[in-house]
Write a protein that holds these residues in place. Structure first.
Motif, PDB file in Angstrom:
ATOM      1  N   TYR A 167      70.523  54.920   2.414  1.00  0.00           N
ATOM      2  CA  TYR A 167      69.440  56.027   1.791  1.00  0.00           C
ATOM      3  C   TYR A 167      68.415  55.451   0.923  1.00  0.00           C
ATOM      4  N   GLU A 168      69.114  54.614  -0.077  1.00  0.00           N
ATOM      5  CA  GLU A 168      68.119  54.345  -0.986  1.00  0.00           C
ATOM      6  C   GLU A 168      66.907  53.265  -0.398  1.00  0.00           C
ATOM      7  N   ASN A 169      67.495  52.330   0.390  1.00  0.00           N
ATOM      8  CA  ASN A 169      66.529  51.476   1.093  1.00  0.00           C
ATOM      9  C   ASN A 169      65.588  52.115   1.905  1.00  0.00           C
ATOM     10  N   GLU A 170      66.012  53.305   2.651  1.00  0.00           N
ATOM     11  CA  GLU A 170      64.925  54.040   3.608  1.00  0.00           C
ATOM     12  C   GLU A 170      64.177  55.001   2.495  1.00  0.00           C
ATOM     13  N   LEU A 230      77.276  64.409   5.004  1.00  0.00           N
ATOM     14  CA  LEU A 230      78.246  65.157   5.719  1.00  0.00           C
ATOM     15  C   LEU A 230      77.906  65.502   6.913  1.00  0.00           C
ATOM     16  N   ALA A 231      76.572  65.769   7.319  1.00  0.00           N
ATOM     17  CA  ALA A 231      75.964  65.780   8.647  1.00  0.00           C
ATOM     18  C   ALA A 231      76.056  64.881   9.325  1.00  0.00           C
ATOM     19  N   GLU A 232      76.001  63.581   8.726  1.00  0.00           N
ATOM     20  CA  GLU A 232      75.886  62.323   9.649  1.00  0.00           C
ATOM     21  C   GLU A 232      77.179  61.673   9.710  1.00  0.00           C
ATOM     22  N   VAL A 233      78.215  61.881   8.779  1.00  0.00           N
ATOM     23  CA  VAL A 233      79.533  61.118   8.806  1.00  0.00           C
ATOM     24  C   VAL A 233      80.578  61.824   9.193  1.00  0.00           C
ATOM     25  N   LYS A 234      81.368  61.515  10.038  1.00  0.00           N
ATOM     26  CA  LYS A 234      82.440  62.193  10.586  1.00  0.00           C
ATOM     27  C   LYS A 234      83.955  62.113   9.597  1.00  0.00           C
ATOM     28  N   ASN A 235      83.993  61.138   9.281  1.00  0.00           N
ATOM     29  CA  ASN A 235      85.185  61.002   8.339  1.00  0.00           C
ATOM     30  C   ASN A 235      84.630  60.382   6.975  1.00  0.00           C
ATOM     31  N   PRO A 236      84.365  61.235   6.180  1.00  0.00           N
ATOM     32  CA  PRO A 236      83.924  60.731   4.784  1.00  0.00           C
ATOM     33  C   PRO A 236      84.860  59.840   3.975  1.00  0.00           C
ATOM     34  N   PRO A 267      85.134  56.651   0.491  1.00  0.00           N
ATOM     35  CA  PRO A 267      84.441  55.718  -0.349  1.00  0.00           C
ATOM     36  C   PRO A 267      83.625  54.684   0.298  1.00  0.00           C
ATOM     37  N   ASP A 268      84.216  54.321   1.350  1.00  0.00           N
ATOM     38  CA  ASP A 268      83.331  52.998   2.108  1.00  0.00           C
ATOM     39  C   ASP A 268      82.496  53.522   2.628  1.00  0.00           C
ATOM     40  N   ASN A 269      82.399  54.316   3.346  1.00  0.00           N
ATOM     41  CA  ASN A 269      81.137  54.769   4.184  1.00  0.00           C
ATOM     42  C   ASN A 269      80.132  55.611   3.456  1.00  0.00           C
ATOM     43  N   ALA A 270      80.576  56.258   2.133  1.00  0.00           N
ATOM     44  CA  ALA A 270      79.575  56.752   1.266  1.00  0.00           C
ATOM     45  C   ALA A 270      78.882  55.699   0.475  1.00  0.00           C
ATOM     46  N   ARG A 271      79.638  54.687   0.211  1.00  0.00           N
ATOM     47  CA  ARG A 271      78.733  53.544  -0.200  1.00  0.00           C
ATOM     48  C   ARG A 271      77.539  53.076   0.525  1.00  0.00           C
ATOM     49  N   GLU A 272      78.042  52.641   1.908  1.00  0.00           N
ATOM     50  CA  GLU A 272      76.953  52.348   2.692  1.00  0.00           C
ATOM     51  C   GLU A 272      76.153  53.073   3.147  1.00  0.00           C
ATOM     52  N   TRP A 273      76.491  54.634   3.366  1.00  0.00           N
ATOM     53  CA  TRP A 273      75.374  55.588   3.522  1.00  0.00           C
ATOM     54  C   TRP A 273      74.280  55.587   2.194  1.00  0.00           C
ATOM     55  N   LEU A 274      74.637  55.558   0.888  1.00  0.00           N
ATOM     56  CA  LEU A 274      73.939  55.689   0.056  1.00  0.00           C
ATOM     57  C   LEU A 274      73.174  54.428  -0.189  1.00  0.00           C
ATOM     58  N   SER A 275      73.498  53.240   0.275  1.00  0.00           N
ATOM     59  CA  SER A 275      72.699  51.938   0.181  1.00  0.00           C
ATOM     60  C   SER A 275      71.761  52.195   1.101  1.00  0.00           C
TER      61      SER A 275
END
Length: 63
Positions: free
Chosen positions: A56-59, A38-44, A46-54
């Protein structure tokens, strides 16, 4: 259904994989990740949640 934040992680994963909850619900149910998301994404959504999770996992998990 009980509040998602009260559901164990493994059960959340299963619910997400079965399509019972979307990626945004899955992410927001995990308080530690939800705060960062929520600190990084302005308009949460499902699509940007999926991208953010991906990302996060990779990094953080696969390095």
């Amino acid at each position: 259904m009980k509040e998602l934040k009260q559901i164990p992680y493994d059960e959340l994963v299963q619910m997400n994989q079965n399509g019972q909850i979307d990626d945004l619900q899955f992410l927001l149910a995990q308080e530690d990740l939800a705060e960062s998301f929520l600190a990084e994404v302005k308009n949460p959504n499902p699509d940007n949640a999926r991208e953010w999770l991906s990302n996060y996992e990779n990094e953080n998990l696969y390095t």
